[in-house]
Design a protein around this motif. Structure first.
Motif, mmCIF file in Angstrom:
data_model
loop_
_atom_site.group_PDB
_atom_site.id
_atom_site.type_symbol
_atom_site.label_atom_id
_atom_site.label_comp_id
_atom_site.label_asym_id
_atom_site.label_seq_id
_atom_site.Cartn_x
_atom_site.Cartn_y
_atom_site.Cartn_z
ATOM 1 N N LYS A 132 0.827 -1.211 0.000
ATOM 2 C CA LYS A 132 0.000 0.000 0.000
ATOM 3 C C LYS A 132 0.860 1.259 0.000
ATOM 4 C CE LYS A 132 -4.178 -1.904 2.127
ATOM 5 N NZ LYS A 132 -5.119 -1.815 3.279
ATOM 6 N N SER A 136 0.769 4.069 -2.932
ATOM 7 C CA SER A 136 0.446 5.434 -2.555
ATOM 8 C C SER A 136 1.512 6.408 -3.064
ATOM 9 C CB SER A 136 0.330 5.540 -1.033
ATOM 10 O OG SER A 136 0.087 6.865 -0.633
ATOM 11 N N ARG A 139 1.023 6.794 -6.800
ATOM 12 C CA ARG A 139 -0.141 7.656 -7.078
ATOM 13 C C ARG A 139 0.208 9.127 -6.843
ATOM 14 N NH1 ARG A 139 -5.589 7.098 -7.491
ATOM 15 N NH2 ARG A 139 -5.487 4.857 -7.029
ATOM 16 N N ASP A 140 0.842 9.406 -5.698
ATOM 17 C CA ASP A 140 1.213 10.783 -5.383
ATOM 18 C C ASP A 140 2.243 11.309 -6.386
ATOM 19 O OD1 ASP A 140 -0.471 10.643 -3.222
ATOM 20 O OD2 ASP A 140 1.124 10.365 -1.738
#
Length: 344
Positions: A132, A136, A139-140
């Motif tokens: 995860k 993340s 994505r960021d």
């Protein structure tokens, strides 16, 4: 008789280059494993003829443009897998240490990649598969790259995936996923023992079914036989990836392959041509080890022997040559760089 054989009253075998010309250049059908083995056994004095045919195939079925890509490591080192070629494995006493790249660093790397004229930017992580935290960060990072005004195409290489992770990457806008099979299925257990070739294959099939482009290649020179090189090229032909990165082993200190010999230039060129004849419509990308194996002159021969894409700059834990040197080479060869706008 081989697949390239014919009967003329008595049994005879067609010249493998002539057979490849008719099958691959004229019909656009890639060679099978048996035919590829014949190509890989071509005498040294016929390598220029073989490269010329591979270049014709590339020009006919892919065109003259070259796709330029930059790569960056988001998470380096500390990988739990035991890929014997890799200095990022946490199981070997190699000098690479675990580290994360922050988001500003990722944005800066993307910006610098665009400045080279590249149309592709690949975010790579040394992991078995993404957790995860890593997803993340990806994505960021993609969000920050877009907010920076950068519309370069973004690819990822994050290890083996679940279906939910594939779907998440699609939703992020990742258009291409790299996951190398590395070598022939029959040789893979000699290269990696902590996961299977089949697990990698399953990830690639999910990526393909989800609509992302599949990038899948491997490394030449890891102790495979010439028969296994033919097997590997044929297996990639069955997968039908959008892109195949071709790496040549760079023996890494502290890994089980640290004392392996570098692939000879003539064998590297024969292999490049064979892969083009197996994959006439695929992006075939020069990747790690080309400078060590081929040098400047050999790199030009590879570009005239079937290659139609290139990674510029460095290769994760290994130094490449300056990006401008590759761009100058393409200009000298009169090979246009594929524009970003053509991907959008």
């Amino acid at each position: 008789m081989t697949a390239a054989a014919e009967r003329t009253g008595t049994e005879s075998v067609t010249d493998p280059i002539a057979a490849a010309r008719e099958q691959v250049l004229e019909r656009g059908t890639g060679l099978d494993e048996e035919q590829l083995l014949e190509i890989l056994r071509i005498d040294d004095d016929r390598i220029p003829e073989l490269l010329a045919l591979a270049h014709e195939v590339r020009m006919r079925w892919c065109g003259p443009e070259v796709e330029v890509e930059g790569i960056v490591s988001l998470k380096t080192g500390g990988c739990p897998e035991d890929c014997h070629f890799c200095s990022q494995s946490g199981q070997f006493p190699s000098p690479v240490r675990s580290a994360w790249l922050d988001i500003p660093g990722l944005v800066k790397a993307a910006r610098e990649t665009v400045e080279t004229g590249a149309s592709e930017f690949c975010i790579v992580a040394a992991v078995r598969g993404p957790d995860k935290r890593l997803l993340s960060q990806v994505r960021d990072g993609i969000k920050a790259i877009r907010e920076d005004g950068n519309d370069i195409q973004i690819a990822c290489s994050l290890g083996m995936l679940t279906q939910a992770q594939v779907d998440e990457l699609v939703e992020m806008g990742v258009h291409r996923y790299n996951h190398n099979l590395e070598t022939a299925r029959s040789h893979f257990p000699n290269v990696v023992t902590t996961h299977s070739w089949e697990e990698r294959w399953e990830t690639l099939k999910m990526v393909h079914a989800a609509g992302m482009e599949v990038c899948c290649g491997g490394i030449i020179g890891m102790g495979e036989t010439i028969e296994q090189r033919a097997e590997f090229a044929a297996q990639l032909g069955e997968l039908d990836p959008h892109e195949v990165p071709m790496n040549f082993l760079i023996p890494q200190p502290g890994t089980p392959y640290e004392n392996y010999e570098i692939v000879e230039g003539k064998d590297a060129l024969r292999t490049i041509a064979a892969f083009r004849l197996a994959l006439p419509r695929t992006i075939l990308r020069f990747a790690g080890g080309r400078e060590l194996t081929l040098g400047d002159l050999g790199a030009e021969q590879g570009m005239l022997g079937g290659i139609n894409a290139i990674i510029v700059g460095n290769y994760l834990t290994n130094l490449g040559r300056p990006a401008q040197q590759d761009l100058d080479m393409l200009a000298d060869l009169k090979m246009p760089v594929k524009a970003l706008s053509e991907h959008l």
